[in-house]
Design an enzyme around this catalytic site. Structure first.
Site, PDB file in Angstrom:
ATOM      1  N   ASN A   1      73.336  20.589  48.967  1.00  0.00           N
ATOM      2  CA  ASN A   1      74.279  19.831  48.142  1.00  0.00           C
ATOM      3  C   ASN A   1      74.771  20.744  47.018  1.00  0.00           C
ATOM      4  O   ASN A   1      74.030  21.029  46.082  1.00  0.00           O
ATOM      5  CB  ASN A   1      73.554  18.596  47.571  1.00  0.00           C
TER       6      ASN A   1
ATOM      7  N   LYS B   1      76.950  20.093  44.852  1.00  0.00           N
ATOM      8  CA  LYS B   1      77.368  19.335  43.658  1.00  0.00           C
ATOM      9  C   LYS B   1      78.746  19.829  43.190  1.00  0.00           C
ATOM     10  O   LYS B   1      79.571  20.173  44.025  1.00  0.00           O
ATOM     11  CB  LYS B   1      76.318  19.454  42.553  1.00  0.00           C
TER      12      LYS B   1
ATOM     13  N   HIS C   1      73.542   9.349  45.400  1.00  0.00           N
ATOM     14  CA  HIS C   1      72.795  10.408  44.710  1.00  0.00           C
ATOM     15  C   HIS C   1      72.481   9.926  43.292  1.00  0.00           C
ATOM     16  O   HIS C   1      73.290   9.228  42.665  1.00  0.00           O
ATOM     17  CB  HIS C   1      73.630  11.688  44.674  1.00  0.00           C
TER      18      HIS C   1
ATOM     19  N   GLU D   1      72.615  11.300  40.546  1.00  0.00           N
ATOM     20  CA  GLU D   1      73.614  11.663  39.539  1.00  0.00           C
ATOM     21  C   GLU D   1      74.785  10.673  39.563  1.00  0.00           C
ATOM     22  O   GLU D   1      75.365  10.366  38.524  1.00  0.00           O
ATOM     23  CB  GLU D   1      74.084  13.114  39.768  1.00  0.00           C
TER      24      GLU D   1
ATOM     25  N   GLU E   1      64.519  11.317  46.576  1.00  0.00           N
ATOM     26  CA  GLU E   1      64.683  12.321  45.541  1.00  0.00           C
ATOM     27  C   GLU E   1      64.210  11.751  44.207  1.00  0.00           C
ATOM     28  O   GLU E   1      64.990  11.060  43.520  1.00  0.00           O
ATOM     29  CB  GLU E   1      66.153  12.717  45.410  1.00  0.00           C
TER      30      GLU E   1
ATOM     31  N   GLY F   1      66.638  19.301  39.986  1.00  0.00           N
ATOM     32  CA  GLY F   1      67.157  20.350  39.115  1.00  0.00           C
ATOM     33  C   GLY F   1      66.229  20.724  37.979  1.00  0.00           C
ATOM     34  O   GLY F   1      66.634  21.415  37.048  1.00  0.00           O
TER      35      GLY F   1
ATOM     36  N   SER G   1      64.066  20.016  43.652  1.00  0.00           N
ATOM     37  CA  SER G   1      63.546  21.362  43.402  1.00  0.00           C
ATOM     38  C   SER G   1      62.870  21.987  44.624  1.00  0.00           C
ATOM     39  O   SER G   1      61.856  22.685  44.490  1.00  0.00           O
ATOM     40  CB  SER G   1      62.595  21.351  42.191  1.00  0.00           C
TER      41      SER G   1
HETATM   42  C1  PEP Z   1      69.908  17.420  44.689  1.00  0.00           C
HETATM   43  O1  PEP Z   1      70.910  17.644  44.046  1.00  0.00           O
HETATM   44  O2  PEP Z   1      69.953  16.525  45.550  1.00  0.00           O
HETATM   45  C2  PEP Z   1      68.708  18.203  44.435  1.00  0.00           C
HETATM   46  C3  PEP Z   1      67.617  17.896  45.072  1.00  0.00           C
HETATM   47  O3  PEP Z   1      68.815  19.231  43.533  1.00  0.00           O
HETATM   48  P1  PEP Z   1      67.724  20.403  43.272  1.00  0.00           P
HETATM   49  O4  PEP Z   1      67.311  20.924  44.625  1.00  0.00           O
HETATM   50  O5  PEP Z   1      68.454  21.411  42.465  1.00  0.00           O
HETATM   51  O6  PEP Z   1      66.572  19.778  42.559  1.00  0.00           O
END
Ligand code: PEP
Length: 252
Positions: free
Chosen positions: A10, A12, A93, A95, A164, A170, A209
């Site tokens: 992803n 983003k 997501h 976010e 997640e 992140g 992460s």
């Molecule tokens: C994500 O944006 O879905 C995500 C898991 O980000 P990261 O791997 O950077 O934690």
């Protein structure tokens, strides 16, 4: 639904045309991993370009509107994403849930819009740190699954769920393998209660992460069918390290 490990990057709100070379590297390298399903979700502005340039990997959108068309300035429908070359879309997501105040009902509407538009869909769920600290993580996530996944004939056949934990996205903090496995079992039980036995075929991805050095143990955990990868998907080297770790799971 395929049962190959599914590794989805992803991007983003990252990626100008210069990032096409990184995507090409990922695409070329992915051809060496036929037992791993690899995909990227670039910003919508790059979907068509990636679609034209990629041969081995899937291309998806990061969000879509629930409706097919209409007076929704700035939004994109599933049909538009498909027309640009996407074959799936991420919805819900964290976010989007946090920044755009998306509720479970809205996420479900988007997921159903995605299926109606001919896409597969990844529905994201995950608890906040406060919810985990309060001992409510499993209840919250089960409620999100109940409220967010698409219904309708065969909906589960084009569905993946990404777990997640918000506090792991992140941040460099990763959920423990035991916690991931427990949550994935919890999600599996909820999917089976919604779809019946067909719910056991829905892939459940972990995100938060994921990096090359922690991917193997996460991929080996119970009910983990792949990963949704943010930061580490922006470089072919780190993303392919995760794809390689997923391929070890197949080899076991
Ligand atoms: C994500 O944006 O879905 C995500 C898991 O980000 P990261 O791997 O950077 O934690």
């Amino acid at each position: 639904m395929s049962d190959l490990p599914y590794i989805v990057g992803n991007w983003k709100m990252n990626g100008l045309r210069g990032m096409l070379s990184e995507a090409r590297s990922i695409d070329r390298a992915s051809a060496r991993y036929p037992k791993v399903q690899v995909a990227l979700t670039p910003p919508a502005t790059l979907i068509h370009r990636l679609h034209e340039a990629m041969q081995s990997i899937g291309i998806g959108g990061q969000d879509c509107h629930a409706e097919e068309s209409g007076a929704y300035t700035g939004d994109l429908s599933a049909q538009m994403l498909k027309d640009a070359g996407a074959d799936f879309v991420i919805v819900g997501h964290s976010e989007r849930r946090a920044v755009h105040n998306e509720t479970d009902a809205m996420v479900r509407g988007k997921a159903e819009g995605a299926l109606a538009g001919g896409l597969s869909v990844i529905v994201c769920v995950g608890e906040t740190e406060a919810e985990r600290d309060a001992g409510k993580a499993e209840e919250i996530v089960a409620g999100q699954v109940e409220g967010s996944v698409p219904r309708g004939k065969g909906a589960e056949l084009r569905l993946s769920v990404a777990y997640e934990p918000v506090w792991a996205i992140g941040t460099g903090r990763v959920a423990s393998v035991d916690d991931v496995a427990a949550m994935h079992r919890n999600i599996r039980a909820k999917l089976v209660s919604i779809y019946g036995e067909a719910g056991s075929g829905v892939r459940i991805l972990y995100g938060g992460s994921v990096k090359p050095d922690n991917a193997a143990e996460l991929m080996a955990a119970d009910e983990v069918g792949g990963a949704l990868v943010g930061g580490a998907s922006l470089s072919a080297e780190s993303f392919m390290g995760i794809v390689d770790a997923a391929s070890q799971k197949v080899a076991e």
